[in-house]
Write a protein that holds these residues in place. Structure first.
Motif, PDB file in Angstrom:
ATOM      1  N   GLU A  41     -68.871  20.304  76.088  1.00 10.15           N
ATOM      2  CA  GLU A  41     -68.490  21.190  77.196  1.00 10.15           C
ATOM      3  C   GLU A  41     -68.654  22.630  76.743  1.00 10.15           C
ATOM      4  N   VAL A  42     -69.266  23.425  77.586  1.00 16.21           N
ATOM      5  CA  VAL A  42     -69.441  24.849  77.272  1.00 16.21           C
ATOM      6  C   VAL A  42     -68.669  25.651  78.318  1.00 16.21           C
ATOM      7  N   THR A  51     -70.355  36.100  72.440  1.00 13.22           N
ATOM      8  CA  THR A  51     -69.842  35.502  71.192  1.00 13.22           C
ATOM      9  C   THR A  51     -69.714  33.995  71.407  1.00 13.22           C
ATOM     10  N   VAL A  52     -69.547  33.264  70.298  1.00 16.94           N
ATOM     11  CA  VAL A  52     -69.363  31.813  70.432  1.00 16.94           C
ATOM     12  C   VAL A  52     -68.284  31.323  69.475  1.00 16.94           C
ATOM     13  N   SER A  53     -67.517  30.332  69.901  1.00 11.85           N
ATOM     14  CA  SER A  53     -66.626  29.618  68.986  1.00 11.85           C
ATOM     15  C   SER A  53     -66.738  28.137  69.321  1.00 11.85           C
ATOM     16  N   VAL A  54     -66.444  27.291  68.330  1.00 12.31           N
ATOM     17  CA  VAL A  54     -66.679  25.852  68.484  1.00 12.31           C
ATOM     18  C   VAL A  54     -65.430  25.089  68.103  1.00 12.31           C
ATOM     19  N   SER A  55     -65.063  24.097  68.936  1.00 14.67           N
ATOM     20  CA  SER A  55     -63.961  23.207  68.559  1.00 14.67           C
ATOM     21  C   SER A  55     -64.444  21.775  68.700  1.00 14.67           C
ATOM     22  N   GLY A  56     -63.626  20.837  68.207  1.00 14.81           N
ATOM     23  CA  GLY A  56     -64.005  19.425  68.319  1.00 14.81           C
ATOM     24  C   GLY A  56     -64.468  18.872  66.988  1.00 14.81           C
ATOM     25  N   LYS A  57     -64.921  17.594  67.072  1.00 12.48           N
ATOM     26  CA  LYS A  57     -65.187  16.798  65.871  1.00 12.48           C
ATOM     27  C   LYS A  57     -66.105  17.461  64.851  1.00 12.48           C
ATOM     28  N   LEU A  69     -77.561  28.107  69.322  1.00 15.14           N
ATOM     29  CA  LEU A  69     -78.471  28.032  70.478  1.00 15.14           C
ATOM     30  C   LEU A  69     -77.807  28.480  71.782  1.00 15.14           C
ATOM     31  N   ALA A  70     -76.492  28.340  71.886  1.00 15.21           N
ATOM     32  CA  ALA A  70     -75.796  28.780  73.108  1.00 15.21           C
ATOM     33  C   ALA A  70     -75.856  30.307  73.216  1.00 15.21           C
ATOM     34  N   ILE A  71     -75.707  30.995  72.086  1.00 14.84           N
ATOM     35  CA  ILE A  71     -75.815  32.468  72.082  1.00 14.84           C
ATOM     36  C   ILE A  71     -77.234  32.874  72.464  1.00 14.84           C
ATOM     37  N   LEU A  89     -68.344  32.344  74.654  1.00 18.04           N
ATOM     38  CA  LEU A  89     -68.730  30.944  74.878  1.00 18.04           C
ATOM     39  C   LEU A  89     -67.884  30.054  73.987  1.00 18.04           C
ATOM     40  N   LEU A  90     -67.238  29.077  74.585  1.00 25.42           N
ATOM     41  CA  LEU A  90     -66.416  28.130  73.804  1.00 25.42           C
ATOM     42  C   LEU A  90     -67.074  26.773  73.933  1.00 25.42           C
ATOM     43  N   ILE A  91     -67.480  26.191  72.791  1.00 28.37           N
ATOM     44  CA  ILE A  91     -68.146  24.881  72.821  1.00 28.37           C
ATOM     45  C   ILE A  91     -67.164  23.821  72.344  1.00 28.37           C
TER      46      ILE A  91
END
Ligand SMILES: C[C@](O)(CO)[C@H](O)COP(=O)(O)OP(=O)(O)OC[C@H]1O[C@@H](n2ccc(N)nc2=O)[C@H](O)[C@@H]1O
Ligand SMILES: Nc1ncnc2c1ncn2[C@@H]1O[C@H](COP(=O)(O)OP(=O)(O)OP(=O)(O)O)[C@@H](O)[C@H]1O
Length: 300
Positions: A41-42, A51-57, A69-71, A89-91
């Motif tokens: 989910e983005v 900017t981007v940050s990532v959560s999850g497994k 790639l999202a940036i 952007l939160l991934i």
């Protein structure tokens, strides 16, 4: 609108036929993509900068700098719109990283749809598809979803209607494989064998299996020209594929450039049993049941 969330699926390639190496470093393909129910989910939120940050497994394996790639997708969209827009952007990452399931491409597609909405651009789908193709060969399919034939380097898509739902199990591997190195290994193996590389052709029997929803026929016609290269770089995938066949998989294949292995099951119950069998025997540390086809990048 101050926040937008988009859900984007992973893919498996049910046919991946790789033609000769082109002068631009890519290969012409017949690439039959199939979107499956493992999702990132983005979320895009109003902000000054991108900017981007990532959560999850798998968040610790994903770059949060300009290499994400999202940036790149958000920047390309802002450039297309001709304005210096910003977005946080939160991934939420569920798709394995460097696993051959187009996880990065999914996030790029998600960022395009989310920012198009957040910034009120209202760009049509065709424009997003063009920007997507510049970002990576798999990105247009992550937007489109379903089942589709990709030609060119995989970015020229025709949708394929399918006659039913297919049930899969994905065996995740430790560590990823770089897509470029798997294509390079494929070229190296071909050079060593000195055999002429045929022009890729769509498999009619596979088309019929997809159209009628016949899982047995689909299982018998799965093919991936990158599989030998992925196995050459990761020989331990051979026993994983064999374990899936032993547990009754209708077909067992490396997903795209690997190292994730994909197993086609008879139905949802068989997929659950197959996943359990693969993990309890130690053939895979994680095995995830999923189904396809599912929709491409979708606003939630
Ligand atoms: C293996 C697949 O995932 C199957 O769908 C794709 O072909 C790869 O798509 P992708 O990850 O979006 O790849 P790109 O970012 O476009 O390209 C990465 C690298 O893969 C190789 N590449 C990719 C696509 C293609 N048709 N031929 C290639 O040789 C090239 O070395 C390229 O530099
Ligand atoms: N948003 C992202 N998610 C995952 N990886 C990313 C992302 N952005 C950049 N990357 C980088 O891209 C590399 C490949 O990641 P990705 O998960 O897309 O591979 P893949 O699923 O094998 O791709 P494909 O199936 O399209 O060949 C990662 O190792 C990582 O360094």
């Amino acid at each position: 609108m101050s926040s937008v969330t988009v859900r984007v699926p992973a893919k498996v390639n049910v046919q991946l036929s790789v033609g000769p190496l082109r002068e631009d470093g890519f290969h012409d393909l017949v690439n039959v993509f199939h979107a499956v129910s493992i999702f990132d989910e983005v979320t895009a939120k109003e902000s000054e900068a991108i900017t981007v940050s990532v959560s999850g497994k798998w968040s610790n394996q994903v770059p949060v700098d300009d290499g994400n790639l999202a940036i790149k997708a958000a920047r390309a969209l802002a450039k297309h719109a001709g304005r210096g827009y910003g977005a946080d952007l939160l991934i939420q990452k569920d798709i394995p990283v460097a696993g051959g399931m187009a996880g990065g491409s999914a996030d790029a597609a998600g960022a395009l749809v989310a920012c198009n909405e957040l910034w009120g651009l209202g760009l049509p789908f065709e424009d997003l598809m063009e920007i997507a193709a510049d970002l990576g060969s798999d990105v247009p399919f992550s937007l489109l979803g379903g089942t589709a034939v990709g030609t060119g380097r995989g970015e020229q898509l025709s949708e394929l209607p399918t006659g039913g739902v297919f049930h899969w199990v994905f065996a995740l591997a430790d560590g990823g494989l770089s897509t470029a190195s798997v294509y390079a290994e494929c070229d190296r193996l071909r050079e060593a064998s000195a055999a002429e590389v045929p022009w890729p052709q769509l498999d009619d029997s596979l088309m019929e299996a997809l159209g009628t929803g016949d899982a047995y026929a689909l299982g018998a016609h799965l093919s991936n020209d990158l599989q030998e290269a992925a196995l050459s770089l990761r020989p331990e995938l051979g026993p994983t594929l064999e374990a899936g066949r032993q547990h009754g998989a209708l077909g067992a294949i490396v997903s795209g450039s690997g190292p994730t292995c994909a197993f086609l099951a008879i139905d949802a119950l068989h997929a659950r049993d197959l996943a359990r069998g693969l993990t309890t025997t130690g053939a895979a540390h994680t095995a995830v049941p999923a189904h396809g086809p599912v929709a491409g990048a979708t606003l939630l």
